[in-house]
Design a protein around this motif. Sequence first.
Motif, short mmCIF file in Angstrom:
data_model
loop_
_atom_site.label_atom_id
_atom_site.label_comp_id
_atom_site.label_asym_id
_atom_site.label_seq_id
_atom_site.Cartn_x
_atom_site.Cartn_y
_atom_site.Cartn_z
N THR A 95 34.34 33.61 49.98
CA THR A 95 35.57 33.44 50.76
C THR A 95 36.70 34.33 50.27
N VAL A 96 36.80 34.55 48.96
CA VAL A 96 37.82 35.41 48.38
C VAL A 96 37.13 36.47 47.53
N GLY A 97 37.92 37.43 47.01
CA GLY A 97 37.38 38.48 46.17
C GLY A 97 37.10 39.74 46.95
N SER A 98 36.98 40.86 46.22
CA SER A 98 36.81 42.16 46.85
C SER A 98 36.38 43.17 45.80
N VAL A 99 36.18 44.41 46.24
CA VAL A 99 35.93 45.47 45.27
C VAL A 99 37.16 45.70 44.40
N ASN A 100 38.34 45.37 44.90
CA ASN A 100 39.56 45.54 44.10
C ASN A 100 39.66 44.48 43.01
N SER A 101 39.35 43.23 43.34
CA SER A 101 39.48 42.16 42.34
C SER A 101 38.51 42.34 41.19
N HIS A 102 37.40 43.03 41.42
CA HIS A 102 36.39 43.23 40.39
C HIS A 102 36.32 44.68 39.90
N ASP A 103 37.36 45.43 40.19
CA ASP A 103 37.40 46.84 39.79
C ASP A 103 37.32 47.03 38.27
N PRO A 104 38.09 46.29 37.45
CA PRO A 104 37.99 46.50 36.00
C PRO A 104 36.59 46.25 35.45
N LEU A 105 35.94 45.18 35.91
CA LEU A 105 34.59 44.87 35.42
C LEU A 105 33.61 45.96 35.81
N CYS A 106 33.69 46.43 37.05
CA CYS A 106 32.76 47.48 37.48
C CYS A 106 33.00 48.77 36.71
N ARG A 107 34.24 49.08 36.42
CA ARG A 107 34.54 50.26 35.61
C ARG A 107 33.96 50.12 34.21
N LEU A 108 34.11 48.94 33.62
CA LEU A 108 33.57 48.72 32.27
C LEU A 108 32.06 48.89 32.26
N LEU A 109 31.37 48.29 33.23
CA LEU A 109 29.91 48.39 33.28
C LEU A 109 29.47 49.83 33.51
N CYS A 110 30.20 50.55 34.35
CA CYS A 110 29.89 51.96 34.62
C CYS A 110 29.96 52.78 33.34
N GLY A 111 31.07 52.67 32.63
CA GLY A 111 31.27 53.50 31.45
C GLY A 111 30.38 53.11 30.29
N GLN A 112 30.29 51.81 30.00
CA GLN A 112 29.57 51.39 28.80
C GLN A 112 28.05 51.38 29.00
N ALA A 113 27.61 51.11 30.22
CA ALA A 113 26.16 51.14 30.48
C ALA A 113 25.70 52.52 30.93
N ASP A 114 26.63 53.48 31.04
CA ASP A 114 26.31 54.85 31.46
C ASP A 114 25.49 54.85 32.74
N CYS A 115 26.04 54.18 33.75
CA CYS A 115 25.34 54.10 35.03
C CYS A 115 26.34 54.18 36.17
N MET A 116 25.87 54.62 37.32
CA MET A 116 26.66 54.47 38.53
C MET A 116 26.73 52.98 38.86
N VAL A 117 27.85 52.57 39.46
CA VAL A 117 27.99 51.21 39.96
C VAL A 117 28.41 51.29 41.42
#
Length: 324
Positions: A95-117
Amino acid sequence: MPSSPLDPQVAALLDLIARARRPPIHAMDPEDAKIAYEKSAPILDINPPAVHAVEDLHVCARDGHGIPVRLYTPREANWAEPLPLLVYFHGGGFTVGSVNSHDPLCRLLCGQADCMVLSVDYRLGPQWRFPTAANDAFDVLHWIFEEAGRLGADPARIALGGDSAGGTLAAACAVEARNTGLAPVLQLLVYPGTCARQDTPSHRALAEGYLLTAEMIRWFFSQYLDGEASRDDWRFAPLDGGGTGADVRDVCPAWIAVAGYDPLHDEGVAYADKLRAAGVAATLADYPGMIHDFFKLGRFVPAVAQAHADAVAALRAAFGHTEN
């Protein structure tokens, strides 16, 4: 009740929230709830880490709708050595949430796991009810396996992930992938919703006072479900929908995070057990002092950093990264 105490910072945060006396999401009109969630999301989350590139794209859904997706890249794509990729579905009770609300987490996973998200803005209730979110998730799943090479991603190293309702979608995508001959390498399920009736011991014991309440869960599902019968659809309840839930034999391995003070705790544990009983490798990461949504509380709760690191390690192992 859990045997371990609440993390001290989590307890302090819950006290602050109680004293603020702001209306809870479930007391709002759905559109106002969406706005309130977007405004509150950055307050307690980590600062968004820098990544090499961020691109907003659209995926055509089966009904012609353009599903917004956001692609994060950790470094320049090398076409000779494509990058692994995580498809991520945000939480928010459908019902709520978006790519914006989870932007910091996705950035962290991208950088630290060395993967595209690839973060997915699937459609939400009440405008779009079940099974639209699941259909959107499945459409993005098939699209990314088809388009991975063009994007610089490795189709042999695609993982699925999500938190809360997004974890439900990721778990359902793992089943859809198995059903259609796709082979993701991991399902990263962060306090996923998996059960049909929300009647586990943790739901009863933790119905009030720990951020996600029984009343809020009921409100979310009243916005999302198109009718009570859909509770028994495995795409909503992969654990026990229809009595037996999804057939999970031969789905990809799982890493499942649960929080001790989360009403969803027991269904996450039960889903790990269900996977193991079907012969699927499933790692259960239990964080006894945490509450629901704790992956997004890293600015206020230092212990969240260890959970982030655990999720990153699971991704890196699934992607076959060689550790130094």
